[in-house]
Design an enzyme around this catalytic site. Structure first.
Site, PDB file in Angstrom:
ATOM      1  N   CYS A 136       1.107   0.232  -0.367  1.00 48.00           N
ATOM      2  CA  CYS A 136       1.765   1.173   0.556  1.00 48.00           C
ATOM      3  C   CYS A 136       1.935   0.539   1.932  1.00 48.00           C
ATOM      4  CB  CYS A 136       0.956   2.457   0.645  1.00 48.00           C
ATOM      5  SG  CYS A 136       1.676   3.666   1.763  1.00 48.00           S
ATOM      6  N   CYS A 139       1.448   2.903   4.882  1.00 52.70           N
ATOM      7  CA  CYS A 139       0.033   3.220   5.157  1.00 52.70           C
ATOM      8  C   CYS A 139      -0.654   2.061   5.885  1.00 52.70           C
ATOM      9  CB  CYS A 139      -0.753   3.456   3.876  1.00 52.70           C
ATOM     10  SG  CYS A 139       0.055   4.448   2.635  1.00 52.70           S
ATOM     11  N   ASP A 140      -0.453   0.866   5.406  1.00 45.95           N
ATOM     12  CA  ASP A 140      -1.300  -0.256   5.818  1.00 45.95           C
ATOM     13  C   ASP A 140      -0.604  -1.321   6.661  1.00 45.95           C
ATOM     14  OD1 ASP A 140      -3.396   0.905   4.439  1.00 45.95           O
ATOM     15  OD2 ASP A 140      -2.841  -0.051   2.562  1.00 45.95           O
TER      16      ASP A 140
END
Ligand code: NDP
Length: 315
Positions: A136, A139-140
């Protein structure tokens, strides 16, 4: 087989399932939740969540799920370990088999079973999970500012993630197994024109290495049947973008899904074509796949369940 009757059954324990549980619990639906294979869902495999409103310092995925779980339990959700193994949605009450040996008869059903990111299947992906391997970018990606990362995949998701990461990282390798990108023309053009993205066609990853998290990837470039070149690249992050698999199998006989298996709901509602059965979160969302959008759809599903039960005089 033991049979239990409930008013509201929630399957899945990511942000969609827990949010549905919080709303259903507060509305006195006495919800029962089965957590599924991965309690807490996909977010438990990421590092910090910095884009969920209300957490100015960010929060770890595991902590957020633990908090949501407590909040759901506080309002009376009966949270249980177990996996839904079979569904019969022919007529109400709907029958869901748990772990192959228990049947729940429910008036309303909230399907929040999520989607599973696909991985290549390398041992190293497990070894470096949360230490440089991610599925992701939204997300990261933030943790890789001014670093070098690789994205695997040649579809729209891979291109989108490569472009997103190129806005943060100093360099992005896009590792594509075919000699061409599968993504839409416009995304292909953007990727090919981006000065920070280097596309490695006909290339596969065979391993990752590093002492403290990912420091590089071992690659194989193939030409034709037998000709190949093995080499490695130095990277700090390795992002998978080779597709997701929505966990909708056991419901497909009764509700509509798209060709990948994502559940199709009515417009912007979580209603499926079966009255009283709702789908929330990633299992019904090929597009956004965010914790906040999943939570919102879980909320909608619980509100729908409450209205449905009230109309049937079951509250
Ligand atoms: P896709 O299935 O379109 O693409 C998956 C990619 O991963 C392909 O390039 C595929 O390679 C590659 N791949 C699969 N398995 C492996 C493997 N084992 N090793 C190496 N590479 C592998 O998935 P997406 O998630 O990209 O997209 C899903 C759907 O969502 C698509 O319809 C897409 O168009 C859509 N989408 C739309 C967006 C938008 O409109 N903004 C954004 C994101 C997605 P190969 O080509 O060789 O099969």
């Amino acid at each position: 087989m033991t049979v239990e009757k409930v008013k509201c059954l929630i399957i899945g324990s990511g942000p969609a399932g827990y949010t549905a549980a919080i709303y259903a619990g507060r509305a006195n639906l006495a919800p029962v939740m089965y957590e599924g294979l991965q309690p807490g869902g996909q977010l438990t495999t990421t590092t910090d969540i910095e884009n969920f409103p209300g957490y100015p310092e960010g929060i770890s995925g595991t902590q957020m799920m633990e908090d949501l779980r407590k909040q759901a339990a506080r309002f009376g959700t009966d949270i249980r370990f177990g996996i839904a193994t079979h569904a019969n949605l022919k007529s109400s009450p709907y029958k869901i088999t748990i772990d192959g040996n228990k049947e729940i008869e429910t008036e309303t059903l909230i399907i929040a079973t999520g989607a599973t990111a696909k991985y290549l299947g390398l041992e190293d992906e497990k070894k470096y999970a949360g230490m440089g391997v991610s599925a992701c970018a939204t997300c990261d990606g933030f943790f890789y500012r001014k670093k070098v990362v690789a994205v695997v995949g040649g579809g729209d998701t891979a291109c989108e993630e490569a472009i997103y990461l190129a806005g943060l990282a100093s360099k992005v390798y896009l590792i594509v197994r075919k000699p061409y990108l599968r993504a839409s023309k416009i995304m292909q053009e953007r990727v090919m024109a981006h000065e920070k993205i280097e596309v490695l066609f006909e290339t596969n990853t065979v391993g990752l290495f590093g002492d403290n998290g990912v420091e590089g990837a071992n690659l194989v470039k193939r030409w034709g049947e037998s000709d190949e070149e093995r080499y490695s690249i130095s990277i700090d992050g390795f992002f998978l973008a080779i597709g997701h698999h929505p966990n909708s199998e056991i419901f497909k006989e009764y509700i509509d899904t798209d060709e990948t298996g994502y559940i199709i709901t009515e417009g912007s509602t979580p209603r499926t074509k079966v009255p009283g059965v709702y789908a929330a979160g990633d299992v019904a969302d090929p597009l956004y796949r965010q914790a906040i959008t999943a939570a919102a759809s879980g909320c909608k599903a619980a509100l729908e369940a409450e209205r449905y039960l009230a109309e049937k005089g079951l509250l």
